[in-house]
Design a protein around this motif. Structure first.
Motif, PDB file in Angstrom:
ATOM      1  N   ASP A 135       0.849  -1.205   0.000  1.00 28.72           N
ATOM      2  CA  ASP A 135       0.000   0.000   0.000  1.00 28.72           C
ATOM      3  C   ASP A 135       0.883   1.253   0.000  1.00 28.72           C
ATOM      4  OD1 ASP A 135      -2.205  -1.663   0.120  1.00 28.72           O
ATOM      5  OD2 ASP A 135      -2.566  -1.365   2.249  1.00 28.72           O
ATOM      6  N   LEU A 136       1.903   1.244   0.852  1.00 27.03           N
ATOM      7  CA  LEU A 136       2.819   2.397   0.913  1.00 27.03           C
ATOM      8  C   LEU A 136       3.523   2.591  -0.427  1.00 27.03           C
ATOM      9  CD1 LEU A 136       4.558   1.964   4.394  1.00 27.03           C
ATOM     10  CD2 LEU A 136       2.714   3.509   3.817  1.00 27.03           C
ATOM     11  N   MET A 220     -10.517   2.119   0.136  1.00 24.03           N
ATOM     12  CA  MET A 220     -11.781   1.395   0.277  1.00 24.03           C
ATOM     13  C   MET A 220     -11.514  -0.002   0.849  1.00 24.03           C
ATOM     14  SD  MET A 220     -14.073   3.511  -0.946  1.00 24.03           S
ATOM     15  CE  MET A 220     -15.512   2.442  -1.081  1.00 24.03           C
ATOM     16  N   THR A 221     -12.450  -0.505   1.647  1.00 24.27           N
ATOM     17  CA  THR A 221     -12.300  -1.870   2.176  1.00 24.27           C
ATOM     18  C   THR A 221     -13.629  -2.615   2.097  1.00 24.27           C
ATOM     19  OG1 THR A 221     -12.847  -1.249   4.453  1.00 24.27           O
ATOM     20  CG2 THR A 221     -10.518  -1.165   3.838  1.00 24.27           C
ATOM     21  N   ARG A 222     -13.513  -3.910   2.056  1.00 21.59           N
ATOM     22  CA  ARG A 222     -14.660  -4.830   2.057  1.00 21.59           C
ATOM     23  C   ARG A 222     -15.149  -5.026   3.495  1.00 21.59           C
ATOM     24  NH1 ARG A 222     -14.581 -10.546   2.899  1.00 21.59           N
ATOM     25  NH2 ARG A 222     -12.351 -10.368   3.283  1.00 21.59           N
ATOM     26  N   LEU A 258      -7.405   3.152  -3.611  1.00 21.38           N
ATOM     27  CA  LEU A 258      -6.764   1.876  -3.317  1.00 21.38           C
ATOM     28  C   LEU A 258      -7.788   0.958  -2.654  1.00 21.38           C
ATOM     29  CD1 LEU A 258      -3.277   2.935  -1.843  1.00 21.38           C
ATOM     30  CD2 LEU A 258      -3.904   2.544  -4.222  1.00 21.38           C
ATOM     31  N   HIS A 259      -7.561  -0.327  -2.779  1.00 18.93           N
ATOM     32  CA  HIS A 259      -8.401  -1.336  -2.121  1.00 18.93           C
ATOM     33  C   HIS A 259      -7.534  -2.588  -2.020  1.00 18.93           C
ATOM     34  CE1 HIS A 259     -11.523  -4.147  -1.143  1.00 18.93           C
ATOM     35  NE2 HIS A 259     -12.535  -3.343  -1.432  1.00 18.93           N
ATOM     36  N   PRO A 260      -7.428  -3.204  -0.841  1.00 21.01           N
ATOM     37  CA  PRO A 260      -6.588  -4.408  -0.753  1.00 21.01           C
ATOM     38  C   PRO A 260      -7.154  -5.563  -1.573  1.00 21.01           C
ATOM     39  CG  PRO A 260      -7.783  -4.030   1.316  1.00 21.01           C
ATOM     40  CD  PRO A 260      -8.014  -2.820   0.458  1.00 21.01           C
ATOM     41  N   LEU A 261      -8.429  -5.503  -1.901  1.00 23.58           N
ATOM     42  CA  LEU A 261      -9.133  -6.557  -2.637  1.00 23.58           C
ATOM     43  C   LEU A 261      -9.167  -7.846  -1.809  1.00 23.58           C
ATOM     44  CD1 LEU A 261      -7.768  -5.891  -6.249  1.00 23.58           C
ATOM     45  CD2 LEU A 261      -9.874  -4.983  -5.213  1.00 23.58           C
ATOM     46  N   ASP A 270     -17.806   0.513 -12.807  1.00 29.99           N
ATOM     47  CA  ASP A 270     -17.573   1.684 -13.673  1.00 29.99           C
ATOM     48  C   ASP A 270     -16.427   2.561 -13.148  1.00 29.99           C
ATOM     49  OD1 ASP A 270     -18.813   3.098 -11.592  1.00 29.99           O
ATOM     50  OD2 ASP A 270     -20.461   3.869 -12.814  1.00 29.99           O
ATOM     51  N   VAL A 271     -16.046   2.372 -11.901  1.00 33.39           N
ATOM     52  CA  VAL A 271     -14.897   3.116 -11.354  1.00 33.39           C
ATOM     53  C   VAL A 271     -13.583   2.601 -11.964  1.00 33.39           C
ATOM     54  CG1 VAL A 271     -13.642   3.682  -9.223  1.00 33.39           C
ATOM     55  CG2 VAL A 271     -16.145   3.588  -9.201  1.00 33.39           C
ATOM     56  N   ASP A 272     -13.569   1.329 -12.358  1.00 34.49           N
ATOM     57  CA  ASP A 272     -12.327   0.706 -12.864  1.00 34.49           C
ATOM     58  C   ASP A 272     -11.750   1.475 -14.049  1.00 34.49           C
ATOM     59  OD1 ASP A 272     -13.173  -1.164 -11.064  1.00 34.49           O
ATOM     60  OD2 ASP A 272     -13.356  -2.811 -12.489  1.00 34.49           O
ATOM     61  N   GLU A 273     -12.637   2.089 -14.832  1.00 39.09           N
ATOM     62  CA  GLU A 273     -12.192   2.772 -16.065  1.00 39.09           C
ATOM     63  C   GLU A 273     -11.767   4.210 -15.809  1.00 39.09           C
ATOM     64  OE1 GLU A 273     -11.858   0.656 -18.364  1.00 39.09           O
ATOM     65  OE2 GLU A 273     -12.977  -0.809 -17.179  1.00 39.09           O
ATOM     66  N   THR A 274     -11.919   4.704 -14.607  1.00 35.13           N
ATOM     67  CA  THR A 274     -11.536   6.090 -14.318  1.00 35.13           C
ATOM     68  C   THR A 274     -10.036   6.174 -14.019  1.00 35.13           C
ATOM     69  OG1 THR A 274     -11.821   6.004 -11.906  1.00 35.13           O
ATOM     70  CG2 THR A 274     -13.812   6.433 -13.217  1.00 35.13           C
ATOM     71  N   LYS A 275      -9.503   7.386 -14.105  1.00 31.31           N
ATOM     72  CA  LYS A 275      -8.065   7.571 -13.831  1.00 31.31           C
ATOM     73  C   LYS A 275      -7.753   7.471 -12.337  1.00 31.31           C
ATOM     74  CE  LYS A 275      -7.992  12.600 -13.378  1.00 31.31           C
ATOM     75  NZ  LYS A 275      -7.328  13.841 -13.695  1.00 31.31           N
ATOM     76  N   TYR A 276      -8.784   7.404 -11.528  1.00 29.09           N
ATOM     77  CA  TYR A 276      -8.571   7.359 -10.084  1.00 29.09           C
ATOM     78  C   TYR A 276      -8.342   5.936  -9.562  1.00 29.09           C
ATOM     79  CZ  TYR A 276     -10.543  11.946 -10.861  1.00 29.09           C
ATOM     80  OH  TYR A 276     -10.776  13.193 -11.352  1.00 29.09           O
ATOM     81  N   ALA A 277      -8.787   4.944 -10.317  1.00 25.66           N
ATOM     82  CA  ALA A 277      -8.691   3.547  -9.865  1.00 25.66           C
ATOM     83  C   ALA A 277      -7.241   3.074  -9.930  1.00 25.66           C
ATOM     84  CB  ALA A 277      -9.561   2.658 -10.745  1.00 25.66           C
ATOM     85  N   TYR A 278      -6.726   2.547  -8.818  1.00 25.54           N
ATOM     86  CA  TYR A 278      -5.337   2.085  -8.808  1.00 25.54           C
ATOM     87  C   TYR A 278      -5.212   0.690  -8.191  1.00 25.54           C
ATOM     88  CZ  TYR A 278      -0.365   3.096  -9.323  1.00 25.54           C
ATOM     89  OH  TYR A 278       0.949   3.086  -9.736  1.00 25.54           O
ATOM     90  N   TYR A 279      -6.342   0.071  -7.866  1.00 26.31           N
ATOM     91  CA  TYR A 279      -6.304  -1.157  -7.064  1.00 26.31           C
ATOM     92  C   TYR A 279      -5.741  -2.364  -7.797  1.00 26.31           C
ATOM     93  CZ  TYR A 279     -11.062  -0.013  -8.650  1.00 26.31           C
ATOM     94  OH  TYR A 279     -12.126   0.461  -9.360  1.00 26.31           O
ATOM     95  N   PHE A 280      -5.837  -2.401  -9.120  1.00 28.54           N
ATOM     96  CA  PHE A 280      -5.258  -3.568  -9.805  1.00 28.54           C
ATOM     97  C   PHE A 280      -3.734  -3.423  -9.903  1.00 28.54           C
ATOM     98  CE2 PHE A 280      -9.698  -3.751 -11.454  1.00 28.54           C
ATOM     99  CZ  PHE A 280     -10.055  -4.887 -10.738  1.00 28.54           C
ATOM    100  N   LYS A 281      -3.265  -2.189 -10.150  1.00 25.76           N
ATOM    101  CA  LYS A 281      -1.820  -1.941 -10.135  1.00 25.76           C
ATOM    102  C   LYS A 281      -1.264  -2.164  -8.723  1.00 25.76           C
ATOM    103  CE  LYS A 281       2.279  -0.372 -11.230  1.00 25.76           C
ATOM    104  NZ  LYS A 281       3.286  -1.411 -11.495  1.00 25.76           N
ATOM    105  N   GLN A 282      -2.047  -1.758  -7.733  1.00 24.83           N
ATOM    106  CA  GLN A 282      -1.676  -1.980  -6.324  1.00 24.83           C
ATOM    107  C   GLN A 282      -1.436  -3.476  -6.072  1.00 24.83           C
ATOM    108  OE1 GLN A 282      -4.999  -0.964  -3.883  1.00 24.83           O
ATOM    109  NE2 GLN A 282      -3.980  -1.323  -1.933  1.00 24.83           N
TER     110      GLN A 282
END
Ligand code: CP
Length: 304
Positions: A135-136, A220-222, A258-261, A270-282
């Protein structure tokens, strides 16, 4: 006793920054087989996709071999063997143990029994320090700094071990926190006491809209269904927040999500396609960071 990673507080700020720098080296060159001849145990007493597979990929990419299990029902635990005996026995076979277990404190206990380093891959609702380091790494990659950021943690702050570890790690870097959670899932008192003692500001809210536009990182968290003792309580809170693309219209330009998933309903696709989504790269970053953790604990990338 070998150096282990059980809580993120086991690493100093200097060690944290060293691991992040080493991870950058592995991101640039992930084929470095300097651990040939080593064997690492991957003991998962609880389900996992990312943590187990990225640790095992890291072990393979470093040239070591991996043994272990992803389902403890196929082990002698089902015949009544204790965790202590399991660890004492595995300790004889390997150079390092990576362990996930549902009981809080189990990894610390394993590290006291084992002679080899132990990495906590998640112990109940307590800590998930390798997740924190990735995450860091992701925060640094997206913001260019770890200093002075506002982190808005959303969802299950009671049982979400990744938020507990991240909060402690970020305390080295003058953060501000927003804790967005319903009453039932608020950040536990002990972590707020830690922030109070450290002189770190935090705000609590139950509204996702309230501070959405005022943060650099939206974490974000589950809602952790597996930690609830009362299924009715889970039903009441399970869909408490759902972030969608339309809600991001006025967020900071640099803001990253970010999201640990795994995610369930808390982030709309629909958030996945925005420039703000980074959780898959994370999640990808988990590979480089875990290569760095293993290399550091086994003495192949010592502090300079
Ligand atoms: N982030 C995380 O711990 O994911 P897994 O449960 O899939 O390992």
């Amino acid at each position: 006793m070998a150096k282990s990673l059980i809580s993120i507080r086991d690493f100093t700020k200097e060690e944290i920054l060293h691991v992040l720098e080493t991870a950058r080296e592995f991101e640039q060159n992930r084929e470095q087989k300097f651990l040939e001849g080593k064997v690492i145990a991957s003991l998962f007493f609880e389900p996992s996709t990312r943590t187990r597979l990225s640790f095992e990929t890291a072990i393979n990419r470093l040239g070591a071999k991996v043994i272990g299990f992803s389902d403890a029902t196929n082990t002698s635990q089902s015949k009544g063997e204790t965790l202590k005996d399991t660890i004492k026995m595995v300790d004889n076979y390997v150079d390092m143990i990576v362990m996930r277990h549902p009981l809080e404190g189990s990894s610390r206990y394993a590290s006291e029994v084992a002679r080899v380093p132990v990495v906590n891959a998640g112990d109940g609702a307590n800590q998930h320090p390798s997740q924190t380091l990735l995450d860091l790494y992701s925060i640094l990659q997206t913001q260019g700094t770890l200093e002075g950021l506002t982190i808005n943690m959303v969802g299950d702050l009671k049982y979400g071990r990744t938020t507990h570890s991240l909060l402690q790690a970020m305390s080295h870097f003058n953060p501000k926190f927003v804790f967005t959670a319903p009453e039932e899932l608020k950040m536990p008192r002990e972590y707020k006491d830690f922030l109070d003692k450290s002189g770190i500001e935090y705000i609590e809210t139950d509204s996702l809209d309230a501070y959405l536009n005022d943060c650099d990182i939206l974490y974000m968290t589950r809602v952790q269904q597996e930690r609830f003792t009362d299924p009715m309580e889970y039903e009441r809170v399970k869909d408490v927040y759902t972030l969608n693309a339309a809600m991001l219209e006025n967020v900071r330009d640099n803001m990253k999500i970010l999201h640990p998933l795994p995610r369930v309903t808390e982030i709309d696709q629909d958030v996945d396609e925005t420039k703000y989504a980074y959780y898959f790269k994370q999640a990808e970053n988990g590979l480089y960071v875990r290569m760095a953790i293993i290399s550091y604990l086994l003495g192949y990338r010592p502090l300079k």
